[in-house]
Design a protein around this motif. Structure first.
Motif, PDB file in Angstrom:
ATOM      1  N   ILE A   1     -54.030  33.327 -56.381  1.00  0.00           N
ATOM      2  CA  ILE A   1     -54.750  34.202 -55.455  1.00  0.00           C
ATOM      3  C   ILE A   1     -54.259  35.626 -55.677  1.00  0.00           C
ATOM      4  CG2 ILE A   1     -55.155  34.822 -53.041  1.00  0.00           C
ATOM      5  CD1 ILE A   1     -54.862  31.912 -52.294  1.00  0.00           C
ATOM      6  N   GLY A   2     -55.195  36.537 -55.907  1.00  0.00           N
ATOM      7  CA  GLY A   2     -54.870  37.953 -56.011  1.00  0.00           C
ATOM      8  C   GLY A   2     -55.269  38.657 -54.725  1.00  0.00           C
ATOM      9  N   ILE A   3     -54.409  39.522 -54.239  1.00  0.00           N
ATOM     10  CA  ILE A   3     -54.701  40.281 -53.019  1.00  0.00           C
ATOM     11  C   ILE A   3     -54.535  41.767 -53.312  1.00  0.00           C
ATOM     12  CG2 ILE A   3     -54.124  40.669 -50.594  1.00  0.00           C
ATOM     13  CD1 ILE A   3     -53.031  37.871 -50.432  1.00  0.00           C
ATOM     14  N   ASP A   4     -55.526  42.532 -52.937  1.00  0.00           N
ATOM     15  CA  ASP A   4     -55.476  43.984 -53.099  1.00  0.00           C
ATOM     16  C   ASP A   4     -54.401  44.570 -52.188  1.00  0.00           C
ATOM     17  OD1 ASP A   4     -56.439  46.677 -53.738  1.00  0.00           O
ATOM     18  OD2 ASP A   4     -57.320  46.644 -51.730  1.00  0.00           O
ATOM     19  N   GLY A   5     -53.902  45.756 -52.546  1.00  0.00           N
ATOM     20  CA  GLY A   5     -52.881  46.407 -51.730  1.00  0.00           C
ATOM     21  C   GLY A   5     -53.448  47.388 -50.727  1.00  0.00           C
ATOM     22  N   ASP A   6     -54.004  48.500 -51.229  1.00  0.00           N
ATOM     23  CA  ASP A   6     -54.472  49.585 -50.368  1.00  0.00           C
ATOM     24  C   ASP A   6     -55.637  49.161 -49.488  1.00  0.00           C
ATOM     25  OD1 ASP A   6     -52.577  51.208 -51.550  1.00  0.00           O
ATOM     26  OD2 ASP A   6     -53.968  52.049 -53.019  1.00  0.00           O
ATOM     27  N   ASP A   7     -55.448  49.299 -48.182  1.00  0.00           N
ATOM     28  CA  ASP A   7     -56.455  48.990 -47.162  1.00  0.00           C
ATOM     29  C   ASP A   7     -56.816  47.512 -47.098  1.00  0.00           C
ATOM     30  OD1 ASP A   7     -56.607  51.644 -46.254  1.00  0.00           O
ATOM     31  OD2 ASP A   7     -57.999  52.171 -47.846  1.00  0.00           O
ATOM     32  N   THR A   8     -55.968  46.675 -47.713  1.00  0.00           N
ATOM     33  CA  THR A   8     -56.062  45.228 -47.537  1.00  0.00           C
ATOM     34  C   THR A   8     -54.744  44.705 -46.979  1.00  0.00           C
ATOM     35  OG1 THR A   8     -57.649  44.980 -49.356  1.00  0.00           O
ATOM     36  CG2 THR A   8     -56.465  43.004 -48.663  1.00  0.00           C
ATOM     37  N   LEU A   9     -53.637  45.137 -47.589  1.00  0.00           N
ATOM     38  CA  LEU A   9     -52.310  44.798 -47.069  1.00  0.00           C
ATOM     39  C   LEU A   9     -51.756  45.920 -46.196  1.00  0.00           C
ATOM     40  CD1 LEU A   9     -50.669  43.238 -50.267  1.00  0.00           C
ATOM     41  CD2 LEU A   9     -51.482  42.009 -48.238  1.00  0.00           C
ATOM     42  N   TRP A  10     -51.950  47.150 -46.645  1.00  0.00           N
ATOM     43  CA  TRP A  10     -51.446  48.302 -45.894  1.00  0.00           C
ATOM     44  C   TRP A  10     -52.524  49.385 -45.819  1.00  0.00           C
ATOM     45  CZ3 TRP A  10     -48.428  46.606 -50.235  1.00  0.00           C
ATOM     46  CH2 TRP A  10     -48.806  47.179 -51.451  1.00  0.00           C
ATOM     47  N   HIS A  11     -52.438  50.196 -44.764  1.00  0.00           N
ATOM     48  CA  HIS A  11     -53.385  51.297 -44.578  1.00  0.00           C
ATOM     49  C   HIS A  11     -53.167  52.346 -45.666  1.00  0.00           C
ATOM     50  CE1 HIS A  11     -54.730  49.937 -40.603  1.00  0.00           C
ATOM     51  NE2 HIS A  11     -53.466  49.670 -40.333  1.00  0.00           N
ATOM     52  N   ASP A  12     -54.273  52.909 -46.159  1.00  0.00           N
ATOM     53  CA  ASP A  12     -54.149  53.893 -47.230  1.00  0.00           C
ATOM     54  C   ASP A  12     -55.120  55.057 -47.081  1.00  0.00           C
ATOM     55  OD1 ASP A  12     -53.074  54.700 -49.922  1.00  0.00           O
ATOM     56  OD2 ASP A  12     -55.176  54.426 -50.472  1.00  0.00           O
ATOM     57  N   ILE A  13     -56.404  54.778 -46.932  1.00  0.00           N
ATOM     58  CA  ILE A  13     -57.387  55.860 -46.967  1.00  0.00           C
ATOM     59  C   ILE A  13     -57.181  56.849 -45.823  1.00  0.00           C
ATOM     60  CG2 ILE A  13     -59.173  54.701 -45.602  1.00  0.00           C
ATOM     61  CD1 ILE A  13     -61.222  55.927 -47.586  1.00  0.00           C
ATOM     62  N   GLY A  14     -56.599  56.387 -44.723  1.00  0.00           N
ATOM     63  CA  GLY A  14     -56.310  57.297 -43.623  1.00  0.00           C
ATOM     64  C   GLY A  14     -55.369  58.410 -44.034  1.00  0.00           C
ATOM     65  N   ASN A  15     -54.458  58.116 -44.973  1.00  0.00           N
ATOM     66  CA  ASN A  15     -53.548  59.147 -45.472  1.00  0.00           C
ATOM     67  C   ASN A  15     -54.314  60.228 -46.228  1.00  0.00           C
ATOM     68  OD1 ASN A  15     -51.286  57.743 -44.491  1.00  0.00           O
ATOM     69  ND2 ASN A  15     -51.178  56.489 -46.342  1.00  0.00           N
ATOM     70  N   TYR A  16     -55.338  59.804 -46.971  1.00  0.00           N
ATOM     71  CA  TYR A  16     -56.170  60.770 -47.690  1.00  0.00           C
ATOM     72  C   TYR A  16     -56.965  61.626 -46.704  1.00  0.00           C
ATOM     73  CZ  TYR A  16     -55.234  58.546 -52.203  1.00  0.00           C
ATOM     74  OH  TYR A  16     -54.628  58.072 -53.344  1.00  0.00           O
ATOM     75  N   ASN A  17     -57.493  60.989 -45.664  1.00  0.00           N
ATOM     76  CA  ASN A  17     -58.268  61.735 -44.670  1.00  0.00           C
ATOM     77  C   ASN A  17     -57.401  62.760 -43.946  1.00  0.00           C
ATOM     78  OD1 ASN A  17     -60.503  60.189 -45.327  1.00  0.00           O
ATOM     79  ND2 ASN A  17     -60.183  58.724 -43.667  1.00  0.00           N
ATOM     80  N   LEU A  18     -56.178  62.359 -43.598  1.00  0.00           N
ATOM     81  CA  LEU A  18     -55.260  63.279 -42.929  1.00  0.00           C
ATOM     82  C   LEU A  18     -54.881  64.432 -43.850  1.00  0.00           C
ATOM     83  CD1 LEU A  18     -53.484  64.005 -40.515  1.00  0.00           C
ATOM     84  CD2 LEU A  18     -51.717  62.478 -41.436  1.00  0.00           C
ATOM     85  N   THR A  19     -54.644  64.111 -45.119  1.00  0.00           N
ATOM     86  CA  THR A  19     -54.310  65.147 -46.095  1.00  0.00           C
ATOM     87  C   THR A  19     -55.458  66.136 -46.248  1.00  0.00           C
ATOM     88  OG1 THR A  19     -52.802  63.722 -47.324  1.00  0.00           O
ATOM     89  CG2 THR A  19     -53.773  65.570 -48.527  1.00  0.00           C
ATOM     90  N   GLU A  20     -56.689  65.631 -46.251  1.00  0.00           N
ATOM     91  CA  GLU A  20     -57.837  66.524 -46.407  1.00  0.00           C
ATOM     92  C   GLU A  20     -57.976  67.460 -45.208  1.00  0.00           C
ATOM     93  OE1 GLU A  20     -62.623  66.127 -47.166  1.00  0.00           O
ATOM     94  OE2 GLU A  20     -61.262  64.776 -48.237  1.00  0.00           O
ATOM     95  N   GLU A  21     -57.624  66.978 -44.018  1.00  0.00           N
ATOM     96  CA  GLU A  21     -57.650  67.854 -42.846  1.00  0.00           C
ATOM     97  C   GLU A  21     -56.644  68.996 -43.009  1.00  0.00           C
ATOM     98  OE1 GLU A  21     -57.009  65.625 -39.303  1.00  0.00           O
ATOM     99  OE2 GLU A  21     -58.713  64.277 -39.634  1.00  0.00           O
ATOM    100  N   LYS A  22     -55.445  68.673 -43.474  1.00  0.00           N
ATOM    101  CA  LYS A  22     -54.420  69.701 -43.697  1.00  0.00           C
ATOM    102  C   LYS A  22     -54.852  70.653 -44.818  1.00  0.00           C
ATOM    103  CE  LYS A  22     -50.597  66.681 -42.269  1.00  0.00           C
ATOM    104  NZ  LYS A  22     -49.345  65.994 -42.708  1.00  0.00           N
ATOM    105  N   TYR A  23     -55.501  70.092 -45.812  1.00  0.00           N
ATOM    106  CA  TYR A  23     -56.006  70.876 -46.946  1.00  0.00           C
ATOM    107  C   TYR A  23     -57.037  71.896 -46.470  1.00  0.00           C
ATOM    108  CZ  TYR A  23     -58.383  71.439 -51.543  1.00  0.00           C
ATOM    109  OH  TYR A  23     -58.951  71.907 -52.704  1.00  0.00           O
TER     110      TYR A  23
END
Length: 242
Positions: free
Chosen positions: A16-38
């Motif tokens: 069984i393969g399991i994805d990491g980002d946004d399947t095991l741990w939150h990830d895209i929210g970090n990009y969204n927060l970074t874009e707000e600061k940007y």
């Protein structure tokens, strides 16, 4: 020869393969927060009306050069900043953008709800690996900091998730496609390629989808795929009353 299983619950999985980002741990929210600061950084220089479209265009172009991951994303932020400010952004602003990238690289890992419970149920019965794409150094670091390493038999960091990549991975593990299950939040990366290969897929949608991972494909009528709400639903489906 026995008949092929008609659904995932009846199939037999050697891996069984399991994805990491946004399947095991939150990830895209970090990009969204970074874009707000940007946006805050760039607001001192110019109008930001079309910034999102320009950044996405730059990211798409740079994927072929830098690949997926925070480092390539940071370079795209810098390139976009230079473009939309007509080269007027100062060294101080560039440094602030670099610092945003560093924050993303070293940030804490926020595990999704019920992930640990799901892995505790799956681990005794299955060989499980993480299959994730992006920067090797960053993904290895996130995996190490996640506190989940003891649940897995390995980590595979790939530059892209396509039929060729999954095929090569299964060949290396000596696993037939019909005995492989992939679990993840992205239809284009985690589910559709493995279905084309003849394997099985469990789609667990995340509440936010990166534009480049968006797909309108309907998998509801595909017997080798299923959509579930939460990772803990996977052992419930596979193990049942076993």
């Amino acid at each position: 020869m026995p008949d092929a299983p008609l659904n995932i619950a009846d199939a037999s999985f050697d891996l069984i393969g399991i994805d990491g980002d946004d399947t095991l741990w939150h990830d895209i929210g970090n990009y969204n927060l970074t874009e707000e600061k940007y946006r805050t950084i760039l607001s001192a220089y110019c109008d930001l009306e079309n910034m999102g479209d320009i950044l996405l265009k730059t990211e798409r172009k740079n994927l072929k050069i830098f690949g997926f991951g925070v480092k390539g994303y940071t370079l795209s932020l810098i390139e976009t900043a230079i473009e939309i400010t007509n080269g007027q952004i100062k060294a101080e602003g560039i440094q602030q953008i670099i610092d945003l990238g560093k924050e993303m690289m070293s940030g804490s890992i926020d595990i999704l709800d019920n992930v640990i419970e799901a892995l505790e149920l799956l681990r005794p019965s299955y060989k499980i690996i993480v299959i994730t794409k992006g920067d090797l150094f960053h993904q290895e670091a996130k995996f190490a900091r996640s506190g989940l390493t003891h649940f897995f038999d390995g980590l595979e960091v790939v530059s892209n998730k396509d039929v060729q990549t999954y095929g090569a991975l299964l060949s290396r593990y000596k696993i037939a496609p019909e005995n492989f299950l992939m679990v993840g939040n992205s239809l284009p990366s985690d589910i559709l390629p493995v279905l084309e290969l003849g394997a099985w897929g469990v789609h667990i949608p995340y509440h936010t989808v990166w534009e480049m991972e968006h797909s309108d494909k309907d998998i509801s009528d595909i017997s080798r795929a299923v959509t579930l709400d939460n990772l803990v639903d996977v052992p419930n489906l596979l193990l049942g009353d076993k």
